[in-house]
Design a protein around this motif. Structure first.
Motif, PDB file in Angstrom:
ATOM      1  N   VAL A 167       0.857  -1.180   0.000  1.00 54.55           N
ATOM      2  CA  VAL A 167       0.000   0.000   0.000  1.00 54.55           C
ATOM      3  C   VAL A 167       0.893   1.229   0.000  1.00 54.55           C
ATOM      4  N   GLN A 168       0.696   2.120  -0.972  1.00 54.76           N
ATOM      5  CA  GLN A 168       1.434   3.380  -1.061  1.00 54.76           C
ATOM      6  C   GLN A 168       0.488   4.499  -0.629  1.00 54.76           C
ATOM      7  N   LEU A 169       0.897   5.294   0.360  1.00 50.00           N
ATOM      8  CA  LEU A 169       0.058   6.380   0.870  1.00 50.00           C
ATOM      9  C   LEU A 169       0.809   7.695   0.861  1.00 50.00           C
ATOM     10  N   SER A 170       0.127   8.757   0.462  1.00 52.47           N
ATOM     11  CA  SER A 170       0.650  10.110   0.633  1.00 52.47           C
ATOM     12  C   SER A 170      -0.531  11.040   0.881  1.00 52.47           C
ATOM     13  N   HIS A 193     -12.776   2.180   1.219  1.00 50.86           N
ATOM     14  CA  HIS A 193     -13.722   1.489   0.341  1.00 50.86           C
ATOM     15  C   HIS A 193     -12.995   0.692  -0.739  1.00 50.86           C
ATOM     16  N   GLU A 194     -11.769   1.080  -1.060  1.00 46.90           N
ATOM     17  CA  GLU A 194     -10.932   0.327  -1.999  1.00 46.90           C
ATOM     18  C   GLU A 194     -10.090  -0.705  -1.245  1.00 46.90           C
ATOM     19  N   THR A 205      -8.269   9.197   3.774  1.00 49.39           N
ATOM     20  CA  THR A 205      -9.692   9.483   3.917  1.00 49.39           C
ATOM     21  C   THR A 205     -10.503   8.191   4.038  1.00 49.39           C
ATOM     22  N   LYS A 206     -11.730   8.341   4.500  1.00 48.02           N
ATOM     23  CA  LYS A 206     -12.645   7.211   4.638  1.00 48.02           C
ATOM     24  C   LYS A 206     -12.839   6.509   3.291  1.00 48.02           C
TER      25      LYS A 206
END
Length: 121
Positions: free
Chosen positions: A16-19, A28-29, A23-24
């Motif tokens: 998982v790549q996050l920047s 959902h994905e 958000t909620k």
């Protein structure tokens, strides 16, 4: 918010790549994809790569708590790759919410994190 979930060559590993700020809607994905992998493999391993990460909004925090409680025993390993002191602290903060082996890596150690998440030791 940039959010990308990737299945790796090792079927029970999810990257998982996050920047930005989580958000909620990102859940959902993430949740259906992750739950499908849990059904398929039993236990999964997560590699979370944070880049310019600013935390969660209130909705995402609630979704994260629900996910952690529901999947307390489903995550075997959790590698967090980050860029800052507070992200390193997240690895310690996560431990009470999972039975996973949790380890933090600096961004320069991404390849090492990928090796650790897939290793059998």
């Amino acid at each position: 918010m940039s959010f990308n979930v990737t299945e790796t060559a090792v079927g029970n590993v999810i990257e998982v790549q996050l920047s930005g700020k989580l958000t909620k809607e990102a859940y959902h994905e993430f949740v259906p994809f992750t739950e499908e992998k849990i059904k398929e493999h039993g236990k999964i391993r997560l590699l979370v790569v944070l880049h310019d990460f600013h935390g969660w909004d209130a909705g995402a925090m609630w979704e994260d708590i629900k996910f952690d409680l529901h999947h307390f025993r489903d995550i075997e390993r959790l590698a967090i790759v980050g860029e800052s002191r507070w992200e390193k602290g997240m690895a310690s903060f996560c431990r009470p919410f999972t039975t996973a082996n949790v380890k933090y890596f600096e961004k320069e150690q991404l390849n090492e994190a990928r090796q650790w998440i897939t290793s059998e030791d």
